[in-house]
Design a protein around this motif. Structure first.
Motif, PDB file in Angstrom:
ATOM      1  N   UNK A   1      26.222 -43.139 -20.010  1.00  0.00           N
ATOM      2  CA  UNK A   1      27.456 -43.439 -19.272  1.00  0.00           C
ATOM      3  C   UNK A   1      27.691 -44.934 -19.053  1.00  0.00           C
ATOM      4  N   UNK A   2      26.613 -45.718 -19.030  1.00  0.00           N
ATOM      5  CA  UNK A   2      26.723 -47.164 -18.797  1.00  0.00           C
ATOM      6  C   UNK A   2      26.748 -47.966 -20.095  1.00  0.00           C
TER       7      UNK A   2
ATOM      8  N   UNK B   1      30.805 -41.382 -27.719  1.00  0.00           N
ATOM      9  CA  UNK B   1      31.928 -41.482 -28.656  1.00  0.00           C
ATOM     10  C   UNK B   1      33.282 -41.338 -27.958  1.00  0.00           C
ATOM     11  N   UNK B   2      33.321 -40.537 -26.899  1.00  0.00           N
ATOM     12  CA  UNK B   2      34.576 -40.254 -26.209  1.00  0.00           C
ATOM     13  C   UNK B   2      34.672 -40.962 -24.853  1.00  0.00           C
ATOM     14  N   UNK B   3      33.725 -41.888 -24.573  1.00  0.00           N
ATOM     15  CA  UNK B   3      33.704 -42.588 -23.283  1.00  0.00           C
ATOM     16  C   UNK B   3      35.050 -43.268 -23.028  1.00  0.00           C
ATOM     17  N   UNK B   4      35.678 -42.945 -21.889  1.00  0.00           N
ATOM     18  CA  UNK B   4      37.054 -43.373 -21.671  1.00  0.00           C
ATOM     19  C   UNK B   4      37.385 -43.409 -20.177  1.00  0.00           C
TER      20      UNK B   4
ATOM     21  N   UNK C   1      31.028 -47.017 -18.840  1.00  0.00           N
ATOM     22  CA  UNK C   1      31.970 -46.676 -19.903  1.00  0.00           C
ATOM     23  C   UNK C   1      32.516 -45.268 -19.673  1.00  0.00           C
ATOM     24  N   UNK C   2      31.641 -44.392 -19.155  1.00  0.00           N
ATOM     25  CA  UNK C   2      32.080 -43.050 -18.768  1.00  0.00           C
ATOM     26  C   UNK C   2      31.701 -42.805 -17.312  1.00  0.00           C
ATOM     27  N   UNK C   3      32.581 -43.192 -16.414  1.00  0.00           N
ATOM     28  CA  UNK C   3      32.358 -42.910 -15.002  1.00  0.00           C
ATOM     29  C   UNK C   3      32.365 -41.400 -14.756  1.00  0.00           C
ATOM     30  N   UNK C   4      33.190 -40.687 -15.519  1.00  0.00           N
ATOM     31  CA  UNK C   4      33.222 -39.230 -15.380  1.00  0.00           C
ATOM     32  C   UNK C   4      31.836 -38.633 -15.610  1.00  0.00           C
ATOM     33  N   UNK C   5      31.158 -39.076 -16.649  1.00  0.00           N
ATOM     34  CA  UNK C   5      29.818 -38.561 -16.939  1.00  0.00           C
ATOM     35  C   UNK C   5      28.828 -38.969 -15.852  1.00  0.00           C
ATOM     36  N   UNK C   6      28.922 -40.201 -15.399  1.00  0.00           N
ATOM     37  CA  UNK C   6      28.030 -40.681 -14.340  1.00  0.00           C
ATOM     38  C   UNK C   6      28.176 -39.838 -13.077  1.00  0.00           C
TER      39      UNK C   6
END
Length: 526
Positions: free
Chosen positions: A449-450, A286-289, A301-306
């Motif tokens: 994340x992807x 939801x917050x992927x940024x 979509x979320x490199x931070x999470x990856x």
């Protein structure tokens, strides 16, 4: 120095001494992510901590960490006083003390609070280059003098600010973090964010500095990021490449928003911990940024999470043991005891203890300080160096979301408060996720994340689960009775369309922005 009893299946501990940064009635307060104990009185009698049949510690002194300044802004707070001066115990720490420290976070529902933390990238508006430390120091001094914040120093360097129960600190690459006060409602939380952003902008704009709300530095490489003068970060910077390939990216190029929430008992902690872990991939989606790296789409979509998936497997992840029948405060202590340490703070210096465990420390077997035993300040510090998707301290931290613009800084706590602070919604989440397997939770963690909300799950997509979860969050907020559900509007749009913030940025990149990331600095400017 045992401070806790175990009655039946739950630990209990009570303190009426002082309040920590996130609002707990606990025996030890925190400054800047638990780097120092704070007490209102120099002498503390821990007999007030006792439950039935509890052993209690004798009197021992604790020193304060601030000293009065004659300058206009009042108090300068030391980053971390020498622990051997700060806490003197009459007996060595026991495992029960470590358990009791976590259990001291338990509090009745009327005392539950909301603590929001967010990070942001500062940059020069003309060049889009990150702020150098000298500019950050000027900014911190300006905020301190104009808005009456106390300065936090490490040696002769300003590294943060403190005002009441709020603090501003620096992440390794100069990311600017607000750790908010423990507040009762989301209206107060959002007002706090707005006030902070106003103060930061008032000083920063005069310096030609802007702040970007995104999860990963979109334009610059690691070599272009300045290093902050904090001793603990030097130790982490040297250690990270030994345990994962993306740890330095985590330190220097990511920003997050998280919320810290309370629990009433060990059983309540377990329920919220499990719900938080199961749903963390939904929050990530939801917050992927963070879809850009060094000027181009990075495939996520979320490199931070990856990045967290290859930072340090010893201290990150989905913690499958939380779902074991035997899980409780003691089991989390056992986990934390075996997570490798980063440092010990002694004589105003951070001492590299990487590779050794807190269990070794408890046995006096740290080669870096041979024969020395830990105190609770060391334990508090150690807990801040563990980075799972949900983290237990004397409260629970929801850690799965990318940083973003200010409306999302209000939406993230709203999402979790609606789910975890309402009994009906919490039980509904636990029922919904009860048959999710460890493998399914891990799959979501790794794929979201992807693919975000379009991640396949069982017979549909994660998007469809998110629709149900958002309704539970909204219903939970409405039952709280504070008219807070409007803070979910930013997330409701994502769920309605199935399009994450990152996908909107990618659409702009391939269209209106002409395959340049530079416009994101204006699009997501605070």
């Amino acid at each position: 120095m045992a401070l806790v009893s175990k009655a039946g299946s739950s630990y209990c501990i009570r303190s009426d001494i002082t309040r920590g940064r996130t609002g707990q009635n606990v025996a030890f307060g925190v400054v800047n992510n638990a780097e120092a104990p704070i007490m209102k009185e120099k002498w503390v009698n821990f007999s007030s901590l006792s439950c039935k049949n509890a052993r209690v510690a004798p009197f021992f002194p604790l020193e304060t960490v601030g000293f009065r300044s004659k300058r206009r802004n009042g108090v300068i707070v030391a980053a971390s006083p020498p622990t051997e001066d700060a806490l003197i115990a009459t007996e060595p720490l026991t495992k029960q003390d470590l358990v009791g420290y976590l259990a001291s976070g338990c509090k009745s529902k009327e005392k539950w609070r909301i603590g929001t933390e967010h990070e942001k990238f500062g940059f020069e508006i003309k060049t889009l280059r990150p702020m150098k430390y000298e500019q950050i120091a000027e900014l911190l001094n300006g905020i301190s003098e104009r808005f009456d914040w106390e300065k936090v120093m490490e040696g002769d360097k300003i590294i943060g600010l403190k005002q009441g129960k709020q603090s501003i600190s620096l992440e390794p690459g100069g990311q600017f973090e607000l750790s908010g006060a423990p507040l009762e409602t989301l209206h107060q939380t959002c007002a706090e964010v707005n006030s902070h952003l106003y103060q930061v902008k008032a000083v920063a704009e005069e310096m030609g500095i802007g702040f970007l709300g995104i999860g990963f530095q979109p334009k610059l490489g690691l070599k272009d990021i300045p290093v902050m003068p904090k001793g603990r970060y030097e130790i982490m910077r040297n250690y990270m490449p030994k345990v994962g390939s993306l740890g330095l990216d985590m330190m220097f190029r990511t920003c997050t928003v998280q919320v810290n929430l309370d629990f009433s008992s060990e059983a309540d902690m377990i329920r919220k911990f499990r719900a938080g872990l199961a749903l963390q991939p939904i929050a990530t989606a939801l917050f992927a940024n963070s879809p850009f790296t060094e000027g181009k789409p990075n495939g996520y979509l979320s490199m931070r999470s990856q990045i967290w998936t290859d930072t340090d497997k010893d201290r990150t992840g989905m913690l499958p043991f939380v779902f074991d029948d035997s899980f409780g405060f003691e089991q989390y202590v056992d986990y934390a005891l075996d997570v490798p340490m980063y440092f010990v703070y002694r004589k105003k210096k951070y001492i590299d203890c990487t590779g050794m465990t807190f269990r070794d420390f408890m046995a006096g077997k740290l080669p870096c300080i041979p024969g020395e035993l830990p105190n609770l300040n060391d334990w508090e510090n150690h807990l801040t160096t563990i980075f799972p998707e949900v983290r237990l301290k004397r409260y629970l931290e929801m850690r799965g979301a990318d940083g973003g613009p200010w409306r999302r800084l209000c939406a993230l706590p709203a999402f979790w408060v609606g789910l975890l602070y309402d009994e009906v919604s919490l039980q509904s989440i636990l029922d919904m996720t009860a048959d999710w397997t460890c493998e399914e939770r891990e799959m979501l963690r790794n794929k979201v994340p992807k693919t975000g909300l379009k991640t396949p799950f069982r017979d549909g997509l994660l998007w469809h689960i998110a629709e149900d979860v958002l309704k539970l969050a909204k219903d939970g907020l409405e039952r709280r009775g504070f008219k807070e559900s409007g803070f979910l509007n930013e997330v409701a749009e994502v769920v309605r369309t199935g399009v994450t913030p990152a996908e909107k940025l990618l659409e702009l990149y391939h269209g209106k922005w002409g395959q340049s990331v530079d416009p994101v600095f204006e699009e997501l400017l605070y």
